[in-house]
Design a protein around this motif. Sequence first.
Motif, mmCIF file in Angstrom:
data_model
loop_
_atom_site.group_PDB
_atom_site.id
_atom_site.type_symbol
_atom_site.label_atom_id
_atom_site.label_comp_id
_atom_site.label_asym_id
_atom_site.label_seq_id
_atom_site.Cartn_x
_atom_site.Cartn_y
_atom_site.Cartn_z
ATOM 1 N N TYR A 24 0.776 -1.277 -0.031
ATOM 2 C CA TYR A 24 -0.052 -0.033 0.022
ATOM 3 C C TYR A 24 0.858 1.191 -0.008
ATOM 4 O O TYR A 24 0.583 2.228 -0.710
ATOM 5 N N CYS A 25 1.886 1.316 0.805
ATOM 6 C CA CYS A 25 2.742 2.407 1.089
ATOM 7 C C CYS A 25 3.543 2.640 -0.194
ATOM 8 O O CYS A 25 3.786 3.769 -0.588
ATOM 9 N N LEU A 26 3.906 1.724 -1.034
ATOM 10 C CA LEU A 26 4.729 1.980 -2.244
ATOM 11 C C LEU A 26 3.778 2.647 -3.115
ATOM 12 O O LEU A 26 4.090 3.333 -3.692
ATOM 13 N N GLU A 27 2.506 2.386 -3.425
ATOM 14 C CA GLU A 27 1.706 2.870 -4.026
ATOM 15 C C GLU A 27 0.958 4.386 -3.623
ATOM 16 O O GLU A 27 0.533 4.878 -4.709
ATOM 17 N N HIS A 28 1.043 4.439 -2.396
ATOM 18 C CA HIS A 28 0.522 5.743 -1.958
ATOM 19 C C HIS A 28 1.447 6.212 -0.696
ATOM 20 O O HIS A 28 1.034 6.568 0.194
ATOM 21 N N PRO A 29 2.505 6.875 -1.595
ATOM 22 C CA PRO A 29 3.562 7.305 -0.339
ATOM 23 C C PRO A 29 3.187 8.558 0.509
ATOM 24 O O PRO A 29 3.728 8.770 1.605
ATOM 25 N N ALA A 30 2.386 9.361 -0.138
ATOM 26 C CA ALA A 30 1.939 10.596 0.585
ATOM 27 C C ALA A 30 0.745 10.176 1.681
ATOM 28 O O ALA A 30 0.736 11.161 2.493
ATOM 29 N N ASP A 31 0.208 9.064 1.655
ATOM 30 C CA ASP A 31 -0.951 8.707 2.751
ATOM 31 C C ASP A 31 -0.140 8.484 4.003
ATOM 32 O O ASP A 31 1.059 8.432 4.033
ATOM 33 N N SER A 32 -0.833 8.468 5.069
ATOM 34 C CA SER A 32 -0.199 8.127 6.252
ATOM 35 C C SER A 32 -0.133 6.706 6.654
ATOM 36 O O SER A 32 -1.138 6.078 5.988
ATOM 37 N N VAL A 33 0.627 6.242 7.576
ATOM 38 C CA VAL A 33 0.520 4.604 7.981
ATOM 39 C C VAL A 33 -0.752 4.550 8.553
ATOM 40 O O VAL A 33 -1.268 3.427 8.200
ATOM 41 N N VAL A 34 -1.463 5.357 9.337
ATOM 42 C CA VAL A 34 -2.745 4.930 9.922
ATOM 43 C C VAL A 34 -3.708 4.917 8.702
ATOM 44 O O VAL A 34 -4.648 4.018 8.767
ATOM 45 N N VAL A 35 -3.693 5.653 7.492
ATOM 46 C CA VAL A 35 -4.786 5.301 6.531
ATOM 47 C C VAL A 35 -4.296 3.938 5.946
ATOM 48 O O VAL A 35 -5.572 3.145 5.605
ATOM 49 N N ALA A 36 -3.214 3.635 5.709
ATOM 50 C CA ALA A 36 -2.904 2.152 5.164
ATOM 51 C C ALA A 36 -3.445 1.115 6.186
ATOM 52 O O ALA A 36 -4.275 0.346 5.902
ATOM 53 N N THR A 37 -3.143 1.446 7.488
ATOM 54 C CA THR A 37 -3.702 0.159 8.403
ATOM 55 C C THR A 37 -4.906 0.443 8.557
ATOM 56 O O THR A 37 -5.634 -0.746 8.517
ATOM 57 N N ASP A 38 -5.715 1.539 8.464
ATOM 58 C CA ASP A 38 -7.182 1.466 8.439
ATOM 59 C C ASP A 38 -7.771 0.517 7.234
ATOM 60 O O ASP A 38 -8.611 -0.234 7.680
ATOM 61 N N LYS A 39 -7.087 0.838 6.351
ATOM 62 C CA LYS A 39 -7.646 -0.008 4.848
ATOM 63 C C LYS A 39 -7.483 -1.485 5.278
ATOM 64 O O LYS A 39 -8.305 -2.310 4.850
ATOM 65 N N LEU A 40 -6.434 -1.727 5.768
ATOM 66 C CA LEU A 40 -6.074 -3.231 5.919
ATOM 67 C C LEU A 40 -7.012 -3.653 7.193
ATOM 68 O O LEU A 40 -7.629 -4.930 6.973
ATOM 69 N N VAL A 41 -7.411 -2.985 8.100
ATOM 70 C CA VAL A 41 -8.223 -3.297 9.255
ATOM 71 C C VAL A 41 -9.663 -3.599 8.459
ATOM 72 O O VAL A 41 -10.115 -4.731 8.853
ATOM 73 N N LYS A 42 -10.036 -2.774 7.723
ATOM 74 C CA LYS A 42 -11.459 -2.864 6.896
ATOM 75 C C LYS A 42 -11.369 -4.162 6.096
ATOM 76 O O LYS A 42 -12.284 -4.579 5.879
ATOM 77 N N GLU A 43 -10.292 -4.268 5.525
ATOM 78 C CA GLU A 43 -10.434 -5.815 4.622
ATOM 79 C C GLU A 43 -10.241 -6.986 5.340
ATOM 80 O O GLU A 43 -10.893 -7.993 5.305
ATOM 81 N N LEU A 44 -9.653 -6.892 6.709
ATOM 82 C CA LEU A 44 -9.776 -7.946 7.507
ATOM 83 C C LEU A 44 -10.992 -8.284 8.184
ATOM 84 O O LEU A 44 -11.376 -9.414 8.277
ATOM 85 N N ILE A 45 -11.773 -7.151 8.464
ATOM 86 C CA ILE A 45 -13.126 -7.348 9.141
ATOM 87 C C ILE A 45 -14.095 -7.691 8.198
ATOM 88 O O ILE A 45 -14.934 -8.552 8.533
ATOM 89 N N ALA A 46 -13.733 -7.362 6.874
ATOM 90 C CA ALA A 46 -14.864 -7.946 5.643
ATOM 91 C C ALA A 46 -14.674 -9.235 5.386
ATOM 92 O O ALA A 46 -15.660 -9.689 4.811
ATOM 93 N N ARG A 47 -13.506 -9.787 5.642
ATOM 94 C CA ARG A 47 -13.099 -11.211 5.132
ATOM 95 C C ARG A 47 -13.906 -12.274 5.967
ATOM 96 O O ARG A 47 -14.465 -11.956 7.009
#
Length: 113
Positions: free
Chosen positions: A90-113
């Motif tokens: 995620y961070c390679l593709e979105h270097p300007a986003d914060s780590v919390v944004v990347a982690t929040d997206k990860l958590v949302k995917e984990l919850i959805a599975r």
Amino acid sequence: MIPRAPTLVALLIGATAPASAQNKLSWGEGSAPCSDWTKEHKANSAVSAQMSSWLRGYVSGANVMQNFKGNIFAKTRAEMDLMERYIDHYCLEHPADSVVVATDKLVKELIAR
């Protein structure tokens, strides 16, 4: 002068109710930009270890908050490695986003599975 409890609660709620994930209030390593995550993980630095620890804490906290829906991640070390790779990608593709944004997206995917 210390603010009264209702005033303090209102201030805290206002400070933590952002319009998007990019604006989420976060302390520690999660507030760093993804470009820092990528740089530190490539260097395998002490800051990288701190960022990984922050990631574990964030995901663990999200897991506790989602407890009524079950465990959002397995209890194995391999799962943590996969989560770090998700953030790496995620961070390679979105270097300007914060780590919390990347982690929040990860958590949302984990919850959805």
